[in-house]
Design a protein around this motif. Sequence first.
Motif, PDB file in Angstrom:
ATOM      1  N   VAL A  90       0.833  -1.203   0.000  1.00 27.13           N
ATOM      2  CA  VAL A  90       0.000   0.000   0.000  1.00 27.13           C
ATOM      3  C   VAL A  90       0.867   1.252   0.000  1.00 27.13           C
ATOM      4  CG1 VAL A  90      -1.892  -1.168   1.194  1.00 27.13           C
ATOM      5  CG2 VAL A  90      -0.154   0.045   2.521  1.00 27.13           C
ATOM      6  N   GLN A  91       0.293   2.336  -0.477  1.00 24.15           N
ATOM      7  CA  GLN A  91       0.984   3.624  -0.441  1.00 24.15           C
ATOM      8  C   GLN A  91       0.884   4.163   0.981  1.00 24.15           C
ATOM      9  OE1 GLN A  91       2.045   4.871  -3.698  1.00 24.15           O
ATOM     10  NE2 GLN A  91       3.448   6.168  -2.553  1.00 24.15           N
ATOM     11  N   ASN A  92       2.002   4.214   1.663  1.00 25.79           N
ATOM     12  CA  ASN A  92       2.022   4.703   3.037  1.00 25.79           C
ATOM     13  C   ASN A  92       2.131   6.223   3.025  1.00 25.79           C
ATOM     14  OD1 ASN A  92       3.486   5.630   5.579  1.00 25.79           O
ATOM     15  ND2 ASN A  92       3.052   3.501   6.125  1.00 25.79           N
ATOM     16  N   PRO A  93       1.147   6.952   3.543  1.00 21.48           N
ATOM     17  CA  PRO A  93       1.158   8.415   3.455  1.00 21.48           C
ATOM     18  C   PRO A  93       2.379   9.050   4.120  1.00 21.48           C
ATOM     19  CG  PRO A  93      -1.008   7.621   4.109  1.00 21.48           C
ATOM     20  CD  PRO A  93      -0.087   6.449   4.179  1.00 21.48           C
ATOM     21  N   GLU A  94       2.749   8.555   5.291  1.00 21.45           N
ATOM     22  CA  GLU A  94       3.888   9.144   5.999  1.00 21.45           C
ATOM     23  C   GLU A  94       5.201   8.888   5.253  1.00 21.45           C
ATOM     24  OE1 GLU A  94       1.607   7.191   7.441  1.00 21.45           O
ATOM     25  OE2 GLU A  94       0.531   8.714   8.614  1.00 21.45           O
ATOM     26  N   ALA A  95       5.371   7.652   4.778  1.00 30.60           N
ATOM     27  CA  ALA A  95       6.598   7.326   4.047  1.00 30.60           C
ATOM     28  C   ALA A  95       6.674   8.102   2.742  1.00 30.60           C
ATOM     29  CB  ALA A  95       6.656   5.819   3.764  1.00 30.60           C
ATOM     30  N   THR A  96       5.551   8.233   2.054  1.00 28.81           N
ATOM     31  CA  THR A  96       5.515   8.961   0.783  1.00 28.81           C
ATOM     32  C   THR A  96       5.819  10.432   1.005  1.00 28.81           C
ATOM     33  OG1 THR A  96       3.862   7.412  -0.058  1.00 28.81           O
ATOM     34  CG2 THR A  96       4.105   9.510  -1.231  1.00 28.81           C
ATOM     35  N   SER A  97       5.250  11.002   2.060  1.00 29.09           N
ATOM     36  CA  SER A  97       5.517  12.405   2.386  1.00 29.09           C
ATOM     37  C   SER A  97       6.989  12.611   2.708  1.00 29.09           C
ATOM     38  CB  SER A  97       4.650  12.831   3.572  1.00 29.09           C
ATOM     39  OG  SER A  97       4.936  14.155   3.969  1.00 29.09           O
ATOM     40  N   TRP A  98       7.577  11.644   3.405  1.00 30.81           N
ATOM     41  CA  TRP A  98       9.002  11.747   3.752  1.00 30.81           C
ATOM     42  C   TRP A  98       9.853  11.706   2.491  1.00 30.81           C
ATOM     43  CZ3 TRP A  98      13.067   8.379   2.964  1.00 30.81           C
ATOM     44  CH2 TRP A  98      14.272   8.707   3.610  1.00 30.81           C
ATOM     45  N   CYS A 102      12.308  14.757   1.179  1.00 29.54           N
ATOM     46  CA  CYS A 102      13.745  14.560   0.929  1.00 29.54           C
ATOM     47  C   CYS A 102      14.134  15.079  -0.450  1.00 29.54           C
ATOM     48  CB  CYS A 102      14.097  13.081   1.039  1.00 29.54           C
ATOM     49  SG  CYS A 102      14.111  12.422   2.705  1.00 29.54           S
ATOM     50  N   LEU A 103      13.307  14.783  -1.456  1.00 28.39           N
ATOM     51  CA  LEU A 103      13.618  15.193  -2.823  1.00 28.39           C
ATOM     52  C   LEU A 103      13.489  16.702  -2.986  1.00 28.39           C
ATOM     53  CD1 LEU A 103      11.799  12.252  -4.605  1.00 28.39           C
ATOM     54  CD2 LEU A 103      14.260  12.684  -4.659  1.00 28.39           C
ATOM     55  N   ARG A 104      12.456  17.285  -2.404  1.00 29.16           N
ATOM     56  CA  ARG A 104      12.272  18.731  -2.527  1.00 29.16           C
ATOM     57  C   ARG A 104      13.370  19.507  -1.816  1.00 29.16           C
ATOM     58  NH1 ARG A 104       6.068  17.527  -1.870  1.00 29.16           N
ATOM     59  NH2 ARG A 104       5.452  17.545  -4.084  1.00 29.16           N
ATOM     60  N   ALA A 127      11.197   3.089   8.212  1.00 29.96           N
ATOM     61  CA  ALA A 127      12.100   3.975   8.950  1.00 29.96           C
ATOM     62  C   ALA A 127      12.833   4.852   7.950  1.00 29.96           C
ATOM     63  CB  ALA A 127      13.098   3.164   9.775  1.00 29.96           C
ATOM     64  N   PRO A 128      13.176   6.079   8.336  1.00 28.86           N
ATOM     65  CA  PRO A 128      13.881   6.972   7.424  1.00 28.86           C
ATOM     66  C   PRO A 128      15.284   6.474   7.097  1.00 28.86           C
ATOM     67  CG  PRO A 128      13.769   7.925   9.620  1.00 28.86           C
ATOM     68  CD  PRO A 128      12.891   6.715   9.633  1.00 28.86           C
ATOM     69  N   ASN A 129      15.725   6.831   5.918  1.00 35.39           N
ATOM     70  CA  ASN A 129      17.049   6.482   5.418  1.00 35.39           C
ATOM     71  C   ASN A 129      17.848   7.783   5.376  1.00 35.39           C
ATOM     72  OD1 ASN A 129      19.273   5.974   3.799  1.00 35.39           O
ATOM     73  ND2 ASN A 129      18.101   5.324   2.013  1.00 35.39           N
ATOM     74  N   SER A 130      18.729   7.976   6.342  1.00 36.23           N
ATOM     75  CA  SER A 130      19.421   9.265   6.474  1.00 36.23           C
ATOM     76  C   SER A 130      20.441   9.514   5.368  1.00 36.23           C
ATOM     77  CB  SER A 130      20.110   9.372   7.836  1.00 36.23           C
ATOM     78  OG  SER A 130      21.150   8.416   7.946  1.00 36.23           O
ATOM     79  N   ALA A 131      20.759   8.487   4.582  1.00 36.30           N
ATOM     80  CA  ALA A 131      21.756   8.645   3.523  1.00 36.30           C
ATOM     81  C   ALA A 131      21.140   8.598   2.130  1.00 36.30           C
ATOM     82  CB  ALA A 131      22.829   7.566   3.640  1.00 36.30           C
ATOM     83  N   GLY A 132      19.810   8.465   2.043  1.00 33.06           N
ATOM     84  CA  GLY A 132      19.169   8.369   0.732  1.00 33.06           C
ATOM     85  C   GLY A 132      17.690   8.685   0.820  1.00 33.06           C
ATOM     86  N   THR A 133      16.955   8.271  -0.190  1.00 31.51           N
ATOM     87  CA  THR A 133      15.528   8.599  -0.250  1.00 31.51           C
ATOM     88  C   THR A 133      14.614   7.387  -0.224  1.00 31.51           C
ATOM     89  OG1 THR A 133      15.641   8.640  -2.678  1.00 31.51           O
ATOM     90  CG2 THR A 133      15.951  10.738  -1.527  1.00 31.51           C
TER      91      THR A 133
END
Length: 235
Positions: A90-98, A102-104, A127-133
């Motif tokens: 599924v499209q996870n809203p929080e992960a997608t927003s993160w 990151c890209l913006r 979980a966030p990836n501090s070295a990538g997206t």
Amino acid sequence: MRARVLSIGDELLDGSSADTNSSWIAARLVEHGIQVLGIQVVPDVVEDIVDAMSVSVSDADLLIVTGGLGPTPDDVTREAMAVAMGCELVQNPEATSWVAQCLRERGLEPTEGQLSMGCCPAAAAWAPNSAGTAPILHGAVEEAHVWILPGPPREMRMGWHEQVAPSLHVDAASRLWHGHVYSHGLIEAEAADRLGELLDRTNDTVLGTRMSHGIFIVSITAAEERAGRVVQEEV
């Protein structure tokens, strides 16, 4: 605790890229006193990844997977994890927003493919990836804990240190002990003859041997340090 490692990617099978992630992860697992049962390289094919995961969790408590989390169509590890977990992707809203943030922050407007990196198995955590997206994924398949880390080595290592390592709580009584003995001036066959029955793989304390730059190296794996030290003195 017992673990297996999977590296995902066609490039690892056609010789165009070397699998350095697996050996690095295996070394970190050993440092934590975890037994590594095996390492496997799998192509970017959902069915093959699912099969490898299913076999891996049949005898392992922990599965570390790297690769296949990018934005291109051949990045199918997320989908395979969902199938293995028996849930929907599924499209996870929080992960997608993160991912978008990151890209913006890099001055990039996210594409549809990049936003797909925010898809997660419904029963998994991210979980966030501090070295990538590409978000890191964590869940359970059968009774095993499964971590999915990005394939690029820098991202993988950061993910390990920031997410995986802090989650590993290995009871002191369950930690394996590892030691080494180094010998100069012996050929491998002669050293093996001297070790004799100590090399029996059915022993409680298991020995492995190898030659490196003219040095004969004995690796020792024991359920407890005392037993390992006794064998180390015998060697």
